[in-house]
Write an enzyme that holds these catalytic residues in place. Structure first.
Site, PDB file in Angstrom:
ATOM      1  CG  ASN A 210      -0.188  -0.070   2.509  1.00 48.82           C
ATOM      2  OD1 ASN A 210       0.538   0.853   2.858  1.00 48.82           O
ATOM      3  ND2 ASN A 210      -0.316  -1.177   3.224  1.00 48.82           N
ATOM      4  CG  ASP A 283      -6.825  -5.322   6.514  1.00 45.40           C
ATOM      5  OD1 ASP A 283      -6.347  -5.286   7.665  1.00 45.40           O
ATOM      6  OD2 ASP A 283      -7.398  -4.336   6.000  1.00 45.40           O
ATOM      7  CE  LYS A 293       8.630 -11.975 -14.073  1.00 42.13           C
ATOM      8  NZ  LYS A 293       9.239 -11.647 -15.335  1.00 42.13           N
ATOM      9  CG  ASP A 310      -6.076  -7.083  13.805  1.00 39.14           C
ATOM     10  OD1 ASP A 310      -5.287  -6.319  14.412  1.00 39.14           O
ATOM     11  OD2 ASP A 310      -7.113  -6.682  13.261  1.00 39.14           O
ATOM     12  CG  PHE A 331      -3.051   5.401  13.415  1.00 38.62           C
ATOM     13  CD1 PHE A 331      -2.298   5.302  14.565  1.00 38.62           C
ATOM     14  CD2 PHE A 331      -3.037   6.600  12.708  1.00 38.62           C
ATOM     15  CE1 PHE A 331      -1.543   6.368  15.019  1.00 38.62           C
ATOM     16  CE2 PHE A 331      -2.287   7.681  13.146  1.00 38.62           C
ATOM     17  CZ  PHE A 331      -1.533   7.561  14.302  1.00 38.62           C
ATOM     18  CE  LYS A 345     -11.133  -0.018  10.579  1.00 37.86           C
ATOM     19  NZ  LYS A 345     -10.379   0.720   9.595  1.00 37.86           N
TER      20      LYS A 345
HETATM   21  O1  PMT Z   1       2.785   6.123   6.578  1.00 37.43           O
HETATM   22  P1  PMT Z   1       2.202   7.426   6.103  1.00 37.43           P
HETATM   23  O2  PMT Z   1       2.391   7.641   4.622  1.00 37.43           O
HETATM   24  O3  PMT Z   1       2.689   8.589   6.930  1.00 37.43           O
HETATM   25  O4  PMT Z   1       0.612   7.359   6.288  1.00 37.43           O
HETATM   26  C1  PMT Z   1       0.074   7.300   7.576  1.00 37.43           C
HETATM   27  C2  PMT Z   1      -1.096   6.294   7.659  1.00 37.43           C
HETATM   28  C3  PMT Z   1      -2.255   6.804   6.828  1.00 37.43           C
HETATM   29  C4  PMT Z   1      -0.655   4.922   7.143  1.00 37.43           C
HETATM   30  C5  PMT Z   1      -1.456   6.191   9.176  1.00 37.43           C
HETATM   31  O5  PMT Z   1      -1.857   7.450   9.652  1.00 37.43           O
HETATM   32  C6  PMT Z   1      -2.576   5.175   9.393  1.00 37.43           C
HETATM   33  O6  PMT Z   1      -3.755   5.442   9.260  1.00 37.43           O
HETATM   34  N1  PMT Z   1      -2.177   3.921   9.757  1.00 37.43           N
HETATM   35  C7  PMT Z   1      -3.099   2.777   9.883  1.00 37.43           C
HETATM   36  C8  PMT Z   1      -3.438   2.268   8.514  1.00 37.43           C
HETATM   37  C9  PMT Z   1      -4.354   1.080   8.567  1.00 37.43           C
HETATM   38  O7  PMT Z   1      -3.942   0.001   8.239  1.00 37.43           O
HETATM   39  O8  PMT Z   1      -5.549   1.344   9.027  1.00 37.43           O
HETATM   40  P2  PMT Z   1      -6.731   0.227   9.179  1.00 37.43           P
HETATM   41  O9  PMT Z   1      -7.944   1.024   9.517  1.00 37.43           O
HETATM   42  O10 PMT Z   1      -6.759  -0.663   8.006  1.00 37.43           O
HETATM   43  O11 PMT Z   1      -6.250  -0.636  10.421  1.00 37.43           O
HETATM   44  C10 PMT Z   1      -6.659  -0.387  11.750  1.00 37.43           C
HETATM   45  C11 PMT Z   1      -5.549  -0.681  12.736  1.00 37.43           C
HETATM   46  O12 PMT Z   1      -5.273  -2.083  12.758  1.00 37.43           O
HETATM   47  C12 PMT Z   1      -4.228   0.027  12.445  1.00 37.43           C
HETATM   48  O13 PMT Z   1      -3.700   0.479  13.675  1.00 37.43           O
HETATM   49  C13 PMT Z   1      -3.355  -1.085  11.861  1.00 37.43           C
HETATM   50  O14 PMT Z   1      -1.969  -0.872  12.170  1.00 37.43           O
HETATM   51  C14 PMT Z   1      -3.887  -2.303  12.610  1.00 37.43           C
HETATM   52  N2  PMT Z   1      -3.746  -3.593  11.881  1.00 37.43           N
HETATM   53  C15 PMT Z   1      -4.413  -3.825  10.722  1.00 37.43           C
HETATM   54  C16 PMT Z   1      -4.304  -5.061  10.109  1.00 37.43           C
HETATM   55  C17 PMT Z   1      -3.512  -6.070  10.698  1.00 37.43           C
HETATM   56  N3  PMT Z   1      -3.360  -7.238  10.135  1.00 37.43           N
HETATM   57  N4  PMT Z   1      -2.865  -5.795  11.847  1.00 37.43           N
HETATM   58  C18 PMT Z   1      -2.971  -4.608  12.449  1.00 37.43           C
HETATM   59  O15 PMT Z   1      -2.355  -4.390  13.508  1.00 37.43           O
END
Ligand code: PMT
Length: 408
Positions: A210, A283, A293, A310, A331, A345
């Site tokens: 991403n 995710d 490849k 997660d 986040f 969340k």
């Molecule tokens: O890195 P930058 O370019 O500065 O951009 C910042 C950002 C937009 C990436 C950052 O501010 C941000 O939003 N990070 C979380 C991105 C994200 O994956 O969001 P989500 O809503 O999909 O996930 C929710 C939370 O679960 C996040 O804290 C993520 O780290 C966590 N997660 C998600 C999936 C997973 N398998 N494990 C996790 O821990």
């Protein structure tokens, strides 16, 4: 002395004989590690030239409110967002009066009104002007609003009189400006931050990923160090210039995939007091990774994906299993219905706090220098309006420090 390293100091210079000291002040602020941008009033330019201030600050000087060139680049709102602190030195009686009454008829007064960063004034004026009831009333109004007054000092004045009204000397102003930044709110705490994207391999050379640059997570790690914490940063792949910005004593663990990030976090989390998940963790990942490849032999192919572990939910879940769980901050990256999705969340993963941001729009979120966050916790929340990721990170860390104390 608190650190000014990498702090954005907006130095305002107003009209007064003490303006000649502003050049020395700008140089000293830079020597202390600050980045300095200068805004001069018309009066200030009668005492010292913009060229001098440009040379000592290392940046173009801002002079006009309605300057089409400046509005396209560093306009008044951009300057206000950029600043971690505003220091007006010298601050004339006229400037104090304008600020006390909310006037915004030039660039400096407008930036001060538009700015949510701390503002400090170093008054400099004739002793009678300082003692005048109007100036004293303005001073009290400003102080009541949280504006800090650095001085004035006492002594011989340019007009030949002796008394209160001299501008505080530049070396003391540098120390006082550093004092605007609180440190130590997380001293003794172990903080773990995740940052950047993950890469989920498809075959020997391809991956799914991403647009996360790591800027937000790296800024949070730096802000936590500034607040006195011992910081572990678990980082997905980011560019060398992002890595170069991190303080040397952050312990960094580089990973690539969500599974590696999970492993790195879960094997260390028992030692940490605060966990902040800013990484954009995939995710889903391909169910199988081809050893070599994948060849272009079919018109189309389907990818079967499976969920990744997660990490955030696993950290937060430690509490329910009776283990020591850190204060856990997630986040939420959202393209619609920010509050509802972020709150869902937070509740689903039993987080102490969630920081929600809009993504998929230019200027904030992924791979931009600025962002805006909406924080939610049980029974409360707070908006952190758009500004640099460094400034937001400091605000976020200050709020986390407060909430940690509330929880304990
Ligand atoms: O890195 P930058 O370019 O500065 O951009 C910042 C950002 C937009 C990436 C950052 O501010 C941000 O939003 N990070 C979380 C991105 C994200 O994956 O969001 P989500 O809503 O999909 O996930 C929710 C939370 O679960 C996040 O804290 C993520 O780290 C966590 N997660 C998600 C999936 C997973 N398998 N494990 C996790 O821990």
């Amino acid at each position: 002395m608190n650190s000014l390293v990498n702090k954005h100091i907006l130095l305002g210079v107003t009209g007064g004989i003490a303006a000649y000291k502003s050049a020395d002040l700008a140089r000293r602020l830079r020597d202390a590690g600050a980045q300095v941008r200068v805004v001069m009033t018309r009066g200030a330019t009668e005492f010292i030239t913009p060229l001098t201030m440009q040379a000592v600050s290392g940046n173009p000087v801002h002079l006009h409110l309605l300057d089409p060139q400046a509005e396209a680049g560093m306009g008044h709102i951009a300057l206000a967002r950029w600043a971690d602190a505003v220091l007006v030195a010298p601050a004339s009686a006229n400037f104090m009066a304008k600020l006390a009454h909310g006037l915004a008829d030039d660039l400096l007064s407008t930036v001060c009104l538009a700015c949510d960063a701390p503002i400090a004034l170093a008054p400099a004026m004739n002793r009678q002007m300082w003692a005048h009831p109007a100036t004293q009333a303005n001073r009290h109004t400003l102080e009541a609003r949280g504006v800090r007054l650095f001085g004035p000092g006492e002594g011989e004045q340019a007009c030949g009189e002796v008394g209160l009204g001299r501008m505080t000397e530049p070396q003391h102003l540098v120390e006082m400006t550093a004092g605007l930044f609180e440190i130590g709110s997380l001293s003794g705490k172990q903080v773990m931050v995740t940052a950047g994207p993950t890469r989920e391999a498809l075959d020997a050379v391809r991956y799914i990923s991403n647009r996360s640059s790591g800027k937000m997570g790296y800024a949070i790690a730096a802000a936590a160090v500034e607040a006195g914490a011992t910081v572990t940063l678990v980082s997905g792949p980011v560019t060398a210039s992002i890595v170069a910005g991190i303080p040397a004593h952050v312990s960094r663990i580089d990973v690539e995939s969500a599974a590696q990030m999970y492993e790195a976090v879960m094997s260390r989390v028992s030692q940490c007091d605060i966990f902040i998940g800013a990484a954009a963790v995939a995710d889903y990942r391909p169910q199988r990774v081809a050893a070599s490849k994948i060849k272009k032999t079919h018109a189309d192919i389907n990818l079967a994906l499976e969920r990744t572990p997660d990490i955030l939910a696993s950290v937060a879940a430690l509490r329910s299993t009776g283990q020591d769980a850190p204060f856990t901050v997630g986040f939420a990256a959202e393209t619609d219905d920010l509050e509802a999705h972020a709150q869902a969340k937070r509740a689903a993963k039993a987080l102490d706090m969630i920081a929600a941001n809009w993504v998929g729009q230019p200027g904030t979120g992924f791979d931009s220098d600025e962002n805006a966050l909406t924080l939610f916790w049980e029974g409360g929340g707070m908006q952190l309006p758009q500004s640099s990721k460094e400034k937001l990170a400091r605000q976020l860390i200050a709020i986390i420090a407060e909430r940690v104390h509330v929880r304990n």
